[in-house]
Design a protein around this motif. Sequence first.
Motif, mmCIF file in Angstrom:
data_model
loop_
_atom_site.group_PDB
_atom_site.id
_atom_site.type_symbol
_atom_site.label_atom_id
_atom_site.label_comp_id
_atom_site.label_asym_id
_atom_site.label_seq_id
_atom_site.Cartn_x
_atom_site.Cartn_y
_atom_site.Cartn_z
ATOM 1 N N TYR A 152 47.317 -14.581 7.312
ATOM 2 C CA TYR A 152 46.305 -14.536 8.368
ATOM 3 C C TYR A 152 46.688 -15.445 9.529
ATOM 4 O O TYR A 152 46.416 -15.134 10.679
ATOM 5 C CB TYR A 152 44.939 -14.969 7.830
ATOM 6 C CG TYR A 152 44.338 -14.015 6.834
ATOM 7 C CD1 TYR A 152 44.567 -12.651 6.891
ATOM 8 C CD2 TYR A 152 43.525 -14.481 5.823
ATOM 9 C CE1 TYR A 152 44.019 -11.782 5.980
ATOM 10 C CE2 TYR A 152 42.952 -13.614 4.900
ATOM 11 C CZ TYR A 152 43.206 -12.262 4.997
ATOM 12 O OH TYR A 152 42.645 -11.417 4.094
ATOM 13 N N GLU A 175 49.600 -13.899 11.975
ATOM 14 C CA GLU A 175 49.293 -12.842 12.954
ATOM 15 C C GLU A 175 48.733 -13.382 14.250
ATOM 16 O O GLU A 175 48.087 -14.310 14.386
ATOM 17 C CB GLU A 175 48.312 -11.853 12.343
ATOM 18 C CG GLU A 175 48.913 -11.102 11.213
ATOM 19 C CD GLU A 175 47.925 -10.159 10.559
ATOM 20 O OE1 GLU A 175 46.775 -10.076 11.016
ATOM 21 O OE2 GLU A 175 48.311 -9.515 9.596
ATOM 22 N N ASN A 192 41.752 -8.261 9.334
ATOM 23 C CA ASN A 192 42.810 -8.595 10.269
ATOM 24 C C ASN A 192 42.946 -10.098 10.460
ATOM 25 O O ASN A 192 43.574 -10.535 11.393
ATOM 26 C CB ASN A 192 42.588 -7.883 11.588
ATOM 27 C CG ASN A 192 41.313 -8.303 12.294
ATOM 28 O OD1 ASN A 192 40.541 -9.098 11.754
ATOM 29 N ND2 ASN A 192 41.099 -7.777 13.469
ATOM 30 N N GLY A 193 42.332 -10.885 9.611
ATOM 31 C CA GLY A 193 42.511 -12.332 9.668
ATOM 32 C C GLY A 193 41.497 -13.060 10.497
ATOM 33 O O GLY A 193 41.790 -14.126 11.032
ATOM 34 N N GLY A 194 40.300 -12.514 10.631
ATOM 35 C CA GLY A 194 39.253 -13.197 11.375
ATOM 36 C C GLY A 194 38.732 -14.393 10.594
ATOM 37 O O GLY A 194 39.212 -14.730 9.507
ATOM 38 N N ALA A 195 37.743 -15.024 11.164
ATOM 39 C CA ALA A 195 37.185 -16.225 10.534
ATOM 40 C C ALA A 195 36.576 -15.908 9.173
ATOM 41 O O ALA A 195 36.724 -16.687 8.224
ATOM 42 C CB ALA A 195 36.135 -16.844 11.452
#
Length: 68
Positions: free
Chosen positions: A65, A68, A1-4
Amino acid sequence: NGGALAIIFSLVVIAIAAMNLVVDFDMIERGIRNGADEKFAWYAAFGLTVTLVWLYLEILRLLSYFRE
């Protein structure tokens, strides 16, 4: 979901794709220097196209990423 972790992984993959692009150009240069036949031109063009598409898709994934 586009985390670090996803962003870092995407940056690593982009770096690998960029290095692969350098390798492709080096292969083409060596092929020209060694007098490769016409079949090599198609092989080199296909490899270069695949690498460019891969790099393009990975850059788009990284940009998604941040959207979002």
